[in-house]
Write a protein that holds these residues in place. Structure first.
Motif, PDB file in Angstrom:
ATOM      1  N   UNK A 227      -3.875 -10.069   7.885  1.00 14.91           N
ATOM      2  CA  UNK A 227      -4.662 -10.367   7.023  1.00 14.91           C
ATOM      3  C   UNK A 227      -4.659 -10.525   5.595  1.00 14.91           C
ATOM      4  N   UNK A 228      -4.227  -9.121   5.280  1.00 11.81           N
ATOM      5  CA  UNK A 228      -4.047  -8.823   3.607  1.00 11.81           C
ATOM      6  C   UNK A 228      -3.052  -9.452   3.637  1.00 11.81           C
ATOM      7  N   UNK A 229      -1.723  -9.880   3.599  1.00 12.31           N
ATOM      8  CA  UNK A 229      -1.012 -10.656   3.327  1.00 12.31           C
ATOM      9  C   UNK A 229      -1.510 -12.285   3.285  1.00 12.31           C
ATOM     10  N   UNK A 230      -2.214 -12.847   4.557  1.00 13.77           N
ATOM     11  CA  UNK A 230      -2.722 -14.313   4.022  1.00 13.77           C
ATOM     12  C   UNK A 230      -3.316 -14.134   3.060  1.00 13.77           C
ATOM     13  N   UNK A 231      -4.576 -12.945   2.624  1.00 13.37           N
ATOM     14  CA  UNK A 231      -5.660 -13.556   1.586  1.00 13.37           C
ATOM     15  C   UNK A 231      -4.492 -12.984   0.448  1.00 13.37           C
ATOM     16  N   UNK A 232      -3.971 -12.590  -0.394  1.00 14.69           N
ATOM     17  CA  UNK A 232      -2.695 -12.387  -0.871  1.00 14.69           C
ATOM     18  C   UNK A 232      -2.006 -13.982  -0.899  1.00 14.69           C
ATOM     19  N   UNK A 233      -1.146 -14.380  -0.129  1.00 16.71           N
ATOM     20  CA  UNK A 233      -0.608 -16.213  -0.612  1.00 16.71           C
ATOM     21  C   UNK A 233      -2.138 -17.170  -0.500  1.00 16.71           C
ATOM     22  N   UNK A 234      -3.486 -16.985  -0.240  1.00 17.85           N
ATOM     23  CA  UNK A 234      -4.598 -17.762  -0.934  1.00 17.85           C
ATOM     24  C   UNK A 234      -4.510 -16.871  -2.630  1.00 17.85           C
ATOM     25  N   UNK A 235      -4.525 -15.832  -2.191  1.00 22.71           N
ATOM     26  CA  UNK A 235      -4.729 -15.395  -4.008  1.00 22.71           C
ATOM     27  C   UNK A 235      -3.779 -14.537  -4.277  1.00 22.71           C
ATOM     28  N   UNK A 236      -3.011 -14.659  -4.821  1.00 23.31           N
ATOM     29  CA  UNK A 236      -2.017 -13.445  -5.327  1.00 23.31           C
ATOM     30  C   UNK A 236      -2.742 -12.405  -6.072  1.00 23.31           C
ATOM     31  N   UNK A 237      -3.592 -12.680  -7.044  1.00 21.06           N
ATOM     32  CA  UNK A 237      -4.067 -11.585  -7.837  1.00 21.06           C
ATOM     33  C   UNK A 237      -5.826 -10.965  -7.615  1.00 21.06           C
ATOM     34  N   UNK A 238      -6.025 -10.665  -5.563  1.00 21.99           N
ATOM     35  CA  UNK A 238      -6.513  -9.956  -5.024  1.00 21.99           C
ATOM     36  C   UNK A 238      -6.073  -9.180  -4.403  1.00 21.99           C
ATOM     37  N   UNK A 239      -6.147  -8.114  -6.334  1.00 21.89           N
ATOM     38  CA  UNK A 239      -5.708  -6.568  -5.879  1.00 21.89           C
ATOM     39  C   UNK A 239      -6.262  -5.783  -4.900  1.00 21.89           C
ATOM     40  N   UNK A 240      -7.721  -6.155  -4.195  1.00 20.28           N
ATOM     41  CA  UNK A 240      -8.379  -4.943  -3.089  1.00 20.28           C
ATOM     42  C   UNK A 240      -7.215  -5.810  -1.725  1.00 20.28           C
ATOM     43  N   UNK A 241      -6.666  -6.848  -1.511  1.00 19.84           N
ATOM     44  CA  UNK A 241      -5.875  -6.980  -0.643  1.00 19.84           C
ATOM     45  C   UNK A 241      -4.406  -6.272  -0.834  1.00 19.84           C
ATOM     46  N   UNK A 242      -3.972  -6.666  -2.218  1.00 25.47           N
ATOM     47  CA  UNK A 242      -2.922  -5.371  -2.343  1.00 25.47           C
ATOM     48  C   UNK A 242      -2.997  -3.557  -1.926  1.00 25.47           C
ATOM     49  N   UNK A 243      -4.471  -3.492  -2.621  1.00 24.33           N
ATOM     50  CA  UNK A 243      -5.109  -2.075  -2.197  1.00 24.33           C
ATOM     51  C   UNK A 243      -4.841  -2.056  -0.081  1.00 24.33           C
ATOM     52  N   UNK A 244      -5.632  -2.489  -0.023  1.00 28.05           N
ATOM     53  CA  UNK A 244      -5.534  -2.424   1.167  1.00 28.05           C
ATOM     54  C   UNK A 244      -4.119  -1.893   1.544  1.00 28.05           C
ATOM     55  N   UNK A 245      -3.267  -2.940   1.305  1.00 25.93           N
ATOM     56  CA  UNK A 245      -1.866  -3.200   2.295  1.00 25.93           C
ATOM     57  C   UNK A 245      -1.278  -1.267   1.693  1.00 25.93           C
ATOM     58  N   UNK A 246      -1.335  -1.042   0.281  1.00 31.88           N
ATOM     59  CA  UNK A 246      -1.388   0.042   0.000  1.00 31.88           C
ATOM     60  C   UNK A 246      -1.690   1.621   1.283  1.00 31.88           C
ATOM     61  N   UNK A 247      -2.934   1.177   1.509  1.00 32.48           N
ATOM     62  CA  UNK A 247      -3.205   2.387   2.157  1.00 32.48           C
ATOM     63  C   UNK A 247      -2.482   2.175   4.271  1.00 32.48           C
ATOM     64  N   UNK A 248      -2.013   0.957   4.419  1.00 31.24           N
ATOM     65  CA  UNK A 248      -1.570   0.755   5.205  1.00 31.24           C
ATOM     66  C   UNK A 248      -0.510   1.191   5.768  1.00 31.24           C
ATOM     67  N   UNK A 249       0.307   0.877   4.544  1.00 34.99           N
ATOM     68  CA  UNK A 249       1.571   1.787   4.378  1.00 34.99           C
ATOM     69  C   UNK A 249       2.577   3.421   4.152  1.00 34.99           C
ATOM     70  N   UNK A 250       0.946   3.624   3.473  1.00 30.07           N
ATOM     71  CA  UNK A 250       0.657   5.003   3.512  1.00 30.07           C
ATOM     72  C   UNK A 250       0.561   5.455   4.746  1.00 30.07           C
ATOM     73  N   UNK A 251       0.134   4.483   5.925  1.00 31.35           N
ATOM     74  CA  UNK A 251      -0.631   5.636   7.130  1.00 31.35           C
ATOM     75  C   UNK A 251       0.525   5.569   7.489  1.00 31.35           C
TER      76      UNK A 251
END
Length: 277
Positions: free
Chosen positions: A12-36
């Motif tokens: 879901x977050x990657x789709x959001x970034x495909x639409x808007x690469x500057x969506x820093x909140x989606x990048x942030x959410x992915x950071x949490x997934x990678x960390x967890x």
């Protein structure tokens, strides 16, 4: 949180970034997934490949750098974590002096110190951002990181002023944060003061009873992991054998929570070496 759910979120977050690469909140959410999920190298590469996009978000830029630095600390690459601090986080925190950024710089320095890294005089500047907030008490989460800045910079009088202020707040204040301060915050902050004084057994005795209530102070799982690691470090250093057993239990708990966590393995080895007798 199951792997299937996390993978669904990743898509879901990657789709959001495909639409808007500057969506820093989606990048942030992915950071949490990678960390967890223990995907430190994937997280590092993701941040390297996308920083031209998310650094344009003033509110989240410093915080996303914090996540990036966490991956490096987890794998033991302290030099890279410090480079991120010096080149990006310190600059952004100085420019904004907003509490989210101040919390991040304090958190990162304390995590590095727990890993045995000499952070030099970096605490001094962080304290300068915090010293006007000793009596705010908006969140216990914020109070904790303000205390870390006081202790890290050697301003013990300011740390005591903060502790006295919280005591008054608990007696005379009102509202949700007053209740959290009374139930969890005072013991939590007292534990960090005890640790700074070298009283590791006292640290464990203060923090252990409230460790599963820490979620009430605010912050994310990744942010509150500082407290998990802190209690583990204190239990390892404590002279009490019952605390050594607690350290092993907490390490096993963290291993279950984050199976792919090199820091847990390092701490397990440290505990074995410290308690070899």
């Amino acid at each position: 949180m199951t792997t299937t759910v996390l993978e669904g979120w990743t898509e879901l977050y990657r789709k959001a970034l495909d639409i808007n690469p500057r969506d820093a909140w989606s990048t942030h959410a992915l950071c949490h997934v990678m960390e967890m999920t223990g995907r430190q190298q994937e997280g590092i590469h993701m941040m390297k490949d996308t920083d031209q996009f998310w650094t344009t978000c003033g509110m989240l830029a410093c915080h996303n750098y914090w996540h990036w630095a966490l991956y490096y600390i987890e794998i033991g690459d302290y030099e890279s974590a410090l480079s991120i601090f010096d080149e990006h986080m310190a600059r952004l925190a100085k420019a904004s002096q907003q509490m989210l950024d101040v919390v991040d710089v304090a958190s990162l320095l304390f995590r590095l110190q727990m890993e045995g890294v000499n952070v030099g005089d970096r605490w001094d500047t962080v304290y300068d951002y915090c010293k006007s907030h000793l009596h705010d008490h908006l969140l216990v989460f914020n109070d904790l990181h303000i205390l870390l800045a006081c202790l890290g910079s050697g301003h013990k009088q300011a740390a005591q002023e903060l502790m006295d202020s919280i005591q008054t707040f608990v007696k005379e204040g009102q509202g949700h944060n007053r209740d959290v301060s009374a139930d969890v915050g005072q013991a939590l902050l007292q534990a960090f003061v005890a640790y700074d004084d070298g009283d590791f057994a006292g640290t464990v005795e203060l923090l252990s009873p409230v460790r599963y209530q820490v979620v009430t102070i605010g912050g994310s799982h990744a942010q509150r992991d500082l407290i998990n690691l802190f209690l583990i470090q204190a239990a390892i250093k404590s002279p009490e054998k019952k605390h050594h057993k607690l350290a092993r239990s907490l390490l096993n708990e963290r291993k279950v929570w984050k199976p792919k966590a090199p820091m847990t393995d390092r701490l397990m080895a440290k505990a074995i070496e410290a308690h070899a007798d």
